[in-house]
Design an enzyme around this catalytic site. Structure first.
Site, PDB file in Angstrom:
ATOM      1  N   GLN A  41     -41.161 -16.640  45.756  1.00 42.78           N
ATOM      2  CA  GLN A  41     -41.777 -17.829  46.324  1.00 42.78           C
ATOM      3  C   GLN A  41     -41.225 -18.160  47.705  1.00 42.78           C
ATOM      4  OE1 GLN A  41     -41.736 -20.422  42.427  1.00 42.78           O
ATOM      5  NE2 GLN A  41     -43.245 -21.242  43.843  1.00 42.78           N
ATOM      6  N   HIS A  42     -41.880 -19.127  48.326  1.00 41.39           N
ATOM      7  CA  HIS A  42     -41.473 -19.667  49.618  1.00 41.39           C
ATOM      8  C   HIS A  42     -41.547 -18.560  50.681  1.00 41.39           C
ATOM      9  CE1 HIS A  42     -40.285 -22.809  46.925  1.00 41.39           C
ATOM     10  NE2 HIS A  42     -39.224 -22.159  46.488  1.00 41.39           N
ATOM     11  N   ASP A  55     -43.333 -16.311  41.478  1.00 39.93           N
ATOM     12  CA  ASP A  55     -42.654 -15.586  40.406  1.00 39.93           C
ATOM     13  C   ASP A  55     -42.446 -16.421  39.146  1.00 39.93           C
ATOM     14  OD1 ASP A  55     -40.749 -17.185  41.652  1.00 39.93           O
ATOM     15  OD2 ASP A  55     -39.423 -15.533  42.182  1.00 39.93           O
TER      16      ASP A  55
END
Length: 472
Positions: free
Chosen positions: A71-72, A238
């Site tokens: 992520q991010h 995820d």
């Protein structure tokens, strides 16, 4: 037999599983490593994916594919579709100052007011991991690269785009074909999970303009096809993909024990925690995935095992040989500071030591109880936001420990289920791909799930909280 593929593009590696769309049976799989570091050229992810796909036999006979990913992060593309600079990953902390500035500015200098604003607006307070803070860092420290940026996406978005046949040199029209899902969009800092929409004003305040952003697909909406004709699912972050992989439902709390600990829950309603302990993400089904993270999990076990000169199996056996409560020995596992509660400078503590209770078995038990109790604090942070918890799904490498399972069942006070070890993120992506193909998520067999029972031990958690309150 229709086949589907699930991809897990994590920080460390790329994993591919190919499964039967109807039964979920594993047909073949592949894996490749990613380079280390907190900034990475996305082409390395693409090369790793190609290697993992070759090992897994390719996509020629696959009907649908989805990507789960870290992520991010921040992937910036120019007008031609080329990568502007190496992607900043979630664990790159150079934008920490930008995150704090965003909170203060939203509150006109008052951090409490600013925190309340961000929690209400995006469900998550700005921290260094979020894409929005990285964009602000880019604008302040690399203005030329910021000016070249025409589109911004996340790691899983970029890989899905490449799987659709797009790439450098394709131009602005191809950038318009970028797509994502609500779970990963909810970790950017410029998307509202509650309203299901981007927040252009946040991008104006961070990057200075609104770039092309991936369209946010519905949970089972296709983003197109690969050149070989496979449907492309929306993908997921995820944690959301892992929840799909273990068929988590509303009321389930997923407790993951890896290097860090993660406590997340499938919730029918969004959350907004101005304390910053709970991140208000979305999930991969249309619900929400409020999440709390602890910094100390399996490495506490590693350190304790080294001290006792035993392996992890022997550590588990020792812990089970001791009585609940470790005869008064309490380990507070803040070895590397802590995130939940927010104590970045804290250190670990071992308290209640006597001549009679300082034994290897009690120390092993105290280590396991300390980590599980810290995760119970994460669960408490979720329930304080109104999250309904019915049962615990225990996953991650350390979840295989019999002592961890027994202590979790005793401390959490909820039914504990341990799914069969697997590639949960890749499996979840494959299950999503099967859902895109069929129009509904399949109920794949979870025959390997183990139910764990233990005598409730509320005194263990009570004593742990008494010690943490005294120390911190």
């Amino acid at each position: 037999m229709a086949l589907v593929a699930g991809i897990d593009s994590s920080t460390q590696s790329c994993k591919v599983v190919i499964r039967d769309a109807d039964t979920g049976a594993l047909v073949r799989q592949g894996r490749a490593v990613h380079p280390e570091g907190t900034e990475v050229d996305p082409e390395a992810w693409w090369e790793a994916l190609q290697s993992a796909l070759r090992e897994a036999g390719g996509l020629a006979d696959v009907a649908a594919v989805s990507v789960g990913g870290q992520q991010h992060g921040m992937v910036c593309l120019d007008r031609t579709g080329a990568v502007v600079r190496p992607a900043l990953l979630w664990n790159d902390t150079r934008s920490a100052a930008a995150a704090l500035a965003m909170i203060r500015e939203a509150g006109n200098g008052d951090e409490s007011t600013g925190a309340s604003y961000w929690a209400t607006t995006t469900g998550t307070l700005p921290v260094a991991s979020l894409t929005a803070t990285k964009l602000r860092w880019l604008a302040e420290h690399e203005p030329e690269n910021a000016a070249r940026t025409a589109a911004v996406c996340l790691p899983h978005d970029w890989l899905s785009w490449r799987l659709a046949g797009h790439g450098p040199g394709d131009g602005t029209e191809a950038l318009q074909q970028l797509f994502t899902d609500r779970s990963d969009a909810s970790g950017t800092g410029y998307y509202s999970p509650a309203s299901g929409s981007y927040l252009p004003h946040v991008l104006e305040q961070t990057l200075g303009f609104t770039p092309i952003l991936p369209r946010v697909l519905e949970p089972l909406e296709s983003g197109g096809r690969t050149p070989s004709g496979a449907l492309l699912g929306p993908g997921a972050g995820d944690n959301a993909a892992a929840a799909l992989g273990i068929n988590a439902r509303v009321g389930d709390v997923i407790v993951s024990l890896g290097t860090s600990g993660v406590v997340s829950a499938i919730s029918a309603a969004p959350t907004a925690d101005s304390s910053g302990l709970v991140a208000g993400f979305a999930d991969g089904t249309g619900n929400y995935l409020p999440l709390a993270c602890t910094l100390n999990a399996s490495r506490v076990f590693d350190a304790t095992a080294r001290l006792l000169a035993v392996d992890l199996q022997a550590l588990s056996d020792l812990a089970l040989a001791a009585a609940p409560g470790a005869d008064g020995l309490v380990l507070v596992p803040y070895f590397e500071g802590e995130r939940t509660p927010n104590l970045p400078d804290a250190t670990g503590s071992l308290t209640g030591i006597t001549l009679s209770n300082l034994t290897p078995a009690n120390l092993a038990r105290a280590a396991v109880e300390g980590v599980i109790c810290s995760l119970a604090d994460g669960l408490q942070a979720l329930t304080a936001q109104g999250v309904h918890a019915e049962r615990i799904l225990l996953i991650g490498g350390a979840a295989r420990s019999a002592a961890v399972q027994q202590v979790a069942a005793a401390v959490f006070g909820l039914p504990v289920l341990v799914p069969e070890p697997g590639e949960y993120v890749a499996d979840g992506a494959a299950r999503q791909a099967a859902g895109v193909l069929a129009g509904v998520l399949p109920d794949w067999d979870a025959a390997g799930t183990n139910a764990v029972t233990a005598e409730p031990a509320p005194q263990v958690l009570a004593r742990y909280r008494q010690e943490t309150a005294r120390l911190f």
